[in-house]
Design a protein around this motif. Sequence first.
Motif, PDB file in Angstrom:
ATOM      1  N   LEU A 487       7.466  32.380 -44.389  1.00 42.94           N
ATOM      2  CA  LEU A 487       6.563  32.519 -43.241  1.00 42.94           C
ATOM      3  C   LEU A 487       7.175  31.917 -41.984  1.00 42.94           C
ATOM      4  O   LEU A 487       6.953  32.415 -40.872  1.00 42.94           O
ATOM      5  CB  LEU A 487       5.218  31.875 -43.552  1.00 42.94           C
ATOM      6  N   ARG A 488       7.944  30.842 -42.143  1.00 42.94           N
ATOM      7  CA  ARG A 488       8.615  30.239 -40.985  1.00 42.94           C
ATOM      8  C   ARG A 488       9.636  31.213 -40.405  1.00 42.94           C
ATOM      9  O   ARG A 488       9.695  31.418 -39.189  1.00 42.94           O
ATOM     10  CB  ARG A 488       9.301  28.943 -41.391  1.00 42.94           C
ATOM     11  N   ILE A 489      10.418  31.839 -41.273  1.00 46.00           N
ATOM     12  CA  ILE A 489      11.417  32.817 -40.815  1.00 46.00           C
ATOM     13  C   ILE A 489      10.729  34.010 -40.164  1.00 46.00           C
ATOM     14  O   ILE A 489      11.121  34.469 -39.082  1.00 46.00           O
ATOM     15  CB  ILE A 489      12.294  33.268 -42.000  1.00 46.00           C
ATOM     16  N   LEU A 490       9.676  34.513 -40.805  1.00 50.46           N
ATOM     17  CA  LEU A 490       8.963  35.676 -40.271  1.00 50.46           C
ATOM     18  C   LEU A 490       8.313  35.324 -38.933  1.00 50.46           C
ATOM     19  O   LEU A 490       8.298  36.145 -38.000  1.00 50.46           O
ATOM     20  CB  LEU A 490       7.910  36.137 -41.285  1.00 50.46           C
ATOM     21  N   GLY A 491       7.779  34.092 -38.831  1.00 53.25           N
ATOM     22  CA  GLY A 491       7.175  33.651 -37.577  1.00 53.25           C
ATOM     23  C   GLY A 491       8.191  33.592 -36.449  1.00 53.25           C
ATOM     24  O   GLY A 491       7.904  34.005 -35.309  1.00 53.25           O
ATOM     25  N   ASN A 492       9.379  33.096 -36.736  1.00 53.94           N
ATOM     26  CA  ASN A 492      10.435  33.083 -35.719  1.00 53.94           C
ATOM     27  C   ASN A 492      10.831  34.492 -35.320  1.00 53.94           C
ATOM     28  O   ASN A 492      11.156  34.758 -34.161  1.00 53.94           O
ATOM     29  CB  ASN A 492      11.646  32.301 -36.224  1.00 53.94           C
ATOM     30  N   PHE A 493      10.798  35.403 -36.284  1.00 54.51           N
ATOM     31  CA  PHE A 493      11.079  36.805 -35.979  1.00 54.51           C
ATOM     32  C   PHE A 493      10.043  37.380 -35.014  1.00 54.51           C
ATOM     33  O   PHE A 493      10.362  38.237 -34.189  1.00 54.51           O
ATOM     34  CB  PHE A 493      11.101  37.636 -37.263  1.00 54.51           C
ATOM     35  N   SER A 494       8.796  36.925 -35.133  1.00 54.20           N
ATOM     36  CA  SER A 494       7.756  37.420 -34.221  1.00 54.20           C
ATOM     37  C   SER A 494       7.967  36.892 -32.808  1.00 54.20           C
ATOM     38  O   SER A 494       7.516  37.501 -31.834  1.00 54.20           O
ATOM     39  CB  SER A 494       6.365  37.023 -34.734  1.00 54.20           C
ATOM     40  N   LEU A 495       8.644  35.742 -32.692  1.00 51.60           N
ATOM     41  CA  LEU A 495       8.893  35.134 -31.385  1.00 51.60           C
ATOM     42  C   LEU A 495      10.145  35.688 -30.711  1.00 51.60           C
ATOM     43  O   LEU A 495      10.232  35.705 -29.477  1.00 51.60           O
ATOM     44  CB  LEU A 495       9.032  33.609 -31.533  1.00 51.60           C
ATOM     45  N   ASN A 496      11.122  36.122 -31.521  1.00 45.74           N
ATOM     46  CA  ASN A 496      12.391  36.542 -30.925  1.00 45.74           C
ATOM     47  C   ASN A 496      12.530  38.053 -30.750  1.00 45.74           C
ATOM     48  O   ASN A 496      13.627  38.561 -30.507  1.00 45.74           O
ATOM     49  CB  ASN A 496      13.576  35.993 -31.731  1.00 45.74           C
ATOM     50  N   ASP A 500       6.627  42.844 -34.710  1.00 46.72           N
ATOM     51  CA  ASP A 500       5.461  42.930 -33.828  1.00 46.72           C
ATOM     52  C   ASP A 500       4.595  41.676 -33.978  1.00 46.72           C
ATOM     53  O   ASP A 500       4.034  41.434 -35.049  1.00 46.72           O
ATOM     54  CB  ASP A 500       4.653  44.180 -34.188  1.00 46.72           C
ATOM     55  N   PRO A 501       4.451  40.862 -32.917  1.00 49.92           N
ATOM     56  CA  PRO A 501       3.652  39.629 -33.023  1.00 49.92           C
ATOM     57  C   PRO A 501       2.172  39.896 -33.280  1.00 49.92           C
ATOM     58  O   PRO A 501       1.495  39.085 -33.918  1.00 49.92           O
ATOM     59  CB  PRO A 501       3.867  38.945 -31.668  1.00 49.92           C
ATOM     60  N   ASP A 502       1.648  41.032 -32.799  1.00 49.60           N
ATOM     61  CA  ASP A 502       0.235  41.352 -33.023  1.00 49.60           C
ATOM     62  C   ASP A 502      -0.020  41.653 -34.500  1.00 49.60           C
ATOM     63  O   ASP A 502      -1.038  41.227 -35.070  1.00 49.60           O
ATOM     64  CB  ASP A 502      -0.188  42.550 -32.174  1.00 49.60           C
ATOM     65  N   LEU A 503       0.917  42.369 -35.121  1.00 49.94           N
ATOM     66  CA  LEU A 503       0.791  42.640 -36.553  1.00 49.94           C
ATOM     67  C   LEU A 503       1.009  41.370 -37.367  1.00 49.94           C
ATOM     68  O   LEU A 503       0.343  41.156 -38.388  1.00 49.94           O
ATOM     69  CB  LEU A 503       1.799  43.711 -36.984  1.00 49.94           C
ATOM     70  N   PHE A 504       1.927  40.532 -36.918  1.00 51.19           N
ATOM     71  CA  PHE A 504       2.166  39.266 -37.612  1.00 51.19           C
ATOM     72  C   PHE A 504       0.910  38.403 -37.587  1.00 51.19           C
ATOM     73  O   PHE A 504       0.568  37.749 -38.582  1.00 51.19           O
ATOM     74  CB  PHE A 504       3.337  38.528 -36.959  1.00 51.19           C
TER      75      PHE A 504
END
Length: 539
Positions: A487-496, A500-504
């Motif tokens: 989840l930490r990796i996926l969260g950073n992916f939503s920031l960079n 899609d941050p809305d889907l995340f």
Amino acid sequence: MQELNQTQIAERLDQLTELSVQLGSNHDTDSLLERILIVAKSMTNADGGTLYRPSEDKQFLNFHILINDTLKTHQGGSSGQPVTAGSVPLYDGSGEKNLSAVAAYAAHFGLSVNIEDVYKADVFNFSGMVKFDQMRNYHSKSFLTVPMSDHEGELVGVLQLINAKDSETGEIRAFTQTDQRFIEALAAQAAVALTHQRLIAQLEELLESLVNLINIGIDEKSPYTGRHCQFVPELTMMLAEAVHNTESGPLADFHMNDADRKELWLAGLLHDCGKITTPVHVVDKATKLETIFDRIGMIDTRFEVLLRDAEIAALKHQRAPGADVAAIDAELAAQQAALRADRDFIRFANVGGEGMKPEDQERVREIGKRRWVGPDGVERDFFDDNELMNLTIKFGTLTEGERKEINNHIVMTIKMLEALPWPKHLKNVPEYAGGHHERMDGKGYPRGLTKEQMSVQARVMAIADIFEALTAKDRPYKKGKMLSESLRILGNFSLNGHIDPDLFDIFIRNRIYLEFAHKNMDAKQIDDIDESRIPGYTP
């Protein structure tokens, strides 16, 4: 006998026309069959009607829908009530055709049977009907039984109407020849519609079977990829349903119907179909030196040769006059310790990781400068160019060329899927399946699409693909990550700009990750999650 006037004939033609339109647009077989029976009753002013369907083994006619106005009976269809009547056998105990039951007779010969008064008919066995009349205080009289067959003559059903009524007096009358011709026309239309639905269902079943066939091929080639091809569509649908149910935010307008769901599910199943063209030694490359086999064994043999040569050289020196045996032994021990340390380091370097340090890469190069004599008696560098390139891979186990081969699977996926003549309701499968390696910032591949150029479905699949890959516990080149780290990796992916941050946000807020984890992840990977600490997510 009551004859139809021009107005009544026109009304029946209107009913046939209206039914034809419904037959073409209705995709629910049960409601379609019920509508056929109701129109047939209305058209002939019949008191009751039954629609039979042949059993799968073609040995029986099963009551599918039964309606009787006088008895206020409605079984099967939309009634929600089960049909209590027993089946009509098409064959007797010796395998001969059952010709005593009127419905079975019509089914066998493909002929309509019109009986004016069943109590006066001596051709068929109506004992069951007589018992029914006695139990229900009912009187069956006129019968019209019409078979429904497809274009190949195969039976798809039997329509039976009972007790036609005079529209003016309400008295029971016989079914007229006009009644029979209209019902035969209706039955023919119904058979065409049912056959059409059956063919569509068979084609869809064939398509799904072909998809499964492709995945079986991938699974046999690589069991790791096969698992991925099962879990990505599952996770994709979980997230897509959560988005469908979202009532606020930028994705509140996203909705799916059943056809949309089937289209997305198929795309999920096929999202990695291009991997069927990727060499298995690349797909399943567990270590840096692995090709068809792990070449670390060859490197170990070279170390054994150096250890042996060092020992032989020491023994020769010890035999020299005045040799300092103790000093030679000490030097040999140090030399062999250094060789074993280098061997252990190379074994470690052969295992892919998140990032190889520059100093470790340099150490590999220094070890590669050692010289050794092969079986052919030729002295050479300890590593050849290919081994050196592989052992200094910084991330994972793949060389740049192998990574391009892996990445090419998505190009092949798109190429394969776009080559198929998809029907209109599945036309988006290539786009959904082909977009799961694109990024929101346009830095993905193969087309470099941005968020605005991608469908919601493709963006959903991108998250599902990454999360499943992070948590997968069966990959040959890595262990499954802990849930919190994933989840930490996926969260950073939503920031960079990767996903899609809305889907995340929906993925976390609806705890899709947790539902999937409990169902498909190893329990040891599921640690405590503090959602407030997940990058890119605000509780």
